[in-house]
Write a protein that holds these residues in place. Structure first.
Motif, short mmCIF file in Angstrom:
data_model
loop_
_atom_site.label_atom_id
_atom_site.label_comp_id
_atom_site.label_asym_id
_atom_site.label_seq_id
_atom_site.Cartn_x
_atom_site.Cartn_y
_atom_site.Cartn_z
N ALA A 22 0.81 -1.22 0.00
CA ALA A 22 0.00 0.00 0.00
C ALA A 22 0.84 1.27 0.00
N SER A 23 2.02 1.21 0.59
CA SER A 23 2.83 2.42 0.67
C SER A 23 3.63 2.68 -0.60
N THR A 24 3.99 1.62 -1.32
CA THR A 24 4.80 1.81 -2.54
C THR A 24 4.05 1.48 -3.82
N THR A 25 2.91 0.82 -3.69
CA THR A 25 2.10 0.30 -4.81
C THR A 25 2.87 -0.69 -5.68
N LYS A 26 3.91 -1.30 -5.15
CA LYS A 26 4.66 -2.33 -5.88
C LYS A 26 4.05 -3.70 -5.60
N PRO A 27 3.99 -4.55 -6.63
CA PRO A 27 3.47 -5.91 -6.43
C PRO A 27 4.35 -6.68 -5.44
N ILE A 28 3.69 -7.41 -4.54
CA ILE A 28 4.45 -8.20 -3.56
C ILE A 28 4.09 -9.69 -3.57
N ARG A 29 2.89 -10.04 -4.01
CA ARG A 29 2.49 -11.45 -4.07
C ARG A 29 1.14 -11.57 -4.75
N PHE A 30 0.62 -12.79 -4.74
CA PHE A 30 -0.70 -13.05 -5.29
C PHE A 30 -1.59 -13.64 -4.19
N SER A 31 -2.89 -13.45 -4.32
CA SER A 31 -3.83 -13.95 -3.34
C SER A 31 -5.20 -14.12 -3.99
N SER A 32 -5.92 -15.15 -3.56
CA SER A 32 -7.30 -15.31 -4.02
C SER A 32 -8.17 -14.30 -3.30
N LYS A 33 -8.97 -13.57 -4.05
CA LYS A 33 -9.82 -12.53 -3.45
C LYS A 33 -11.29 -12.88 -3.51
N SER A 34 -11.58 -14.09 -3.95
CA SER A 34 -12.95 -14.59 -3.88
C SER A 34 -12.89 -16.07 -3.52
N LEU A 35 -13.78 -16.47 -2.64
CA LEU A 35 -13.79 -17.84 -2.14
C LEU A 35 -15.23 -18.35 -2.14
N TYR A 36 -15.39 -19.59 -2.56
CA TYR A 36 -16.71 -20.20 -2.61
C TYR A 36 -16.92 -21.05 -1.36
N ILE A 37 -18.07 -20.89 -0.73
CA ILE A 37 -18.44 -21.69 0.44
C ILE A 37 -19.63 -22.55 0.03
N PRO A 38 -19.35 -23.78 -0.43
CA PRO A 38 -20.39 -24.62 -1.03
C PRO A 38 -21.61 -24.89 -0.17
N HIS A 39 -21.42 -25.18 1.12
CA HIS A 39 -22.59 -25.55 1.93
C HIS A 39 -23.55 -24.38 2.13
N LEU A 40 -23.08 -23.14 1.93
CA LEU A 40 -23.95 -21.97 2.01
C LEU A 40 -24.38 -21.46 0.64
N ARG A 41 -23.84 -22.09 -0.41
CA ARG A 41 -24.11 -21.64 -1.78
C ARG A 41 -23.82 -20.14 -1.88
N MET A 42 -22.58 -19.79 -1.48
CA MET A 42 -22.23 -18.39 -1.33
C MET A 42 -20.77 -18.14 -1.71
N ILE A 43 -20.52 -16.95 -2.26
CA ILE A 43 -19.16 -16.49 -2.55
C ILE A 43 -18.84 -15.33 -1.63
N VAL A 44 -17.65 -15.35 -1.06
CA VAL A 44 -17.10 -14.23 -0.29
C VAL A 44 -16.02 -13.62 -1.16
N ALA A 45 -16.13 -12.33 -1.45
CA ALA A 45 -15.12 -11.62 -2.24
C ALA A 45 -14.68 -10.39 -1.47
N SER A 46 -13.49 -9.89 -1.80
CA SER A 46 -13.00 -8.74 -1.04
C SER A 46 -12.17 -7.80 -1.89
#
Length: 154
Positions: free
Chosen positions: A24-48
């Motif tokens: 956030a301070s330099t805006t340089k890429p530092i890694r990768f991460s999943s920003k959406s996750l599926y929760i099958p038993h709730l039939r729901m996606i959590v995204a951020s």
């Protein structure tokens, strides 16, 4: 900067996110991460968008700690639980108080038999905000008036 694109109507949800995490301070890429996750038993996606990896912590809490049967059950307990988890997460990871996160829930309601969507913003203490049906973009951007302008730019 996170990118989130979604489309929601009463029968379906489509979600696309980027996976890049930047300092956030330099805006340089530092890694990768999943920003959406599926929760099958709730039939729901959590995204951020925002603070990287908080969505993982929230999705884990949803998956293991809460007695929820669908998105309607979850939304009734989200505000306080998400706020408390975010405070713990920030303290544990020594995250500056100015960093923010928005968590989106997209899922099927057993009560209304349709799709629903909600946003929970740290800047608003994770108060439940219904998301209207249609296309959502974060960050907000303008589309060209002439779609021919998009040819060759994707």
């Amino acid at each position: 900067m996170s990118s989130l694109i979604f489309y929601v109507d009463n029968k379906q949800v489509l979600v696309a996110t980027d996976t890049l995490v930047v300092d956030a301070s330099t805006t340089k890429p530092i890694r990768f991460s999943s920003k959406s996750l599926y929760i099958p038993h709730l039939r729901m996606i959590v995204a951020s968008t925002g603070v990287a990896s908080f969505a993982d912590h929230w999705a884990t809490a949803v998956n293991h700690n809460f007695l929820a049967d669908d998105i309607d059950d979850l939304v009734s307990i989200t505000e306080e639980q998400m706020f408390n988890l975010f405070m713990q997460f920030k303290s544990l990871n020594q995250i500056d108080r100015d960093y923010t996160v928005t968590i989106y829930h997209f899922g099927f309601s057993k009560k209304s038999n349709e799709m629903k969507a909600y946003a929970h913003r740290s800047t608003n203490d994770f108060v439940v905000e219904p998301v209207e049906y249609g296309l959502g973009l974060k960050p907000i951007c303008e589309f060209p008036k002439n779609t021919d302008d998009l040819v060759g730019k994707c």
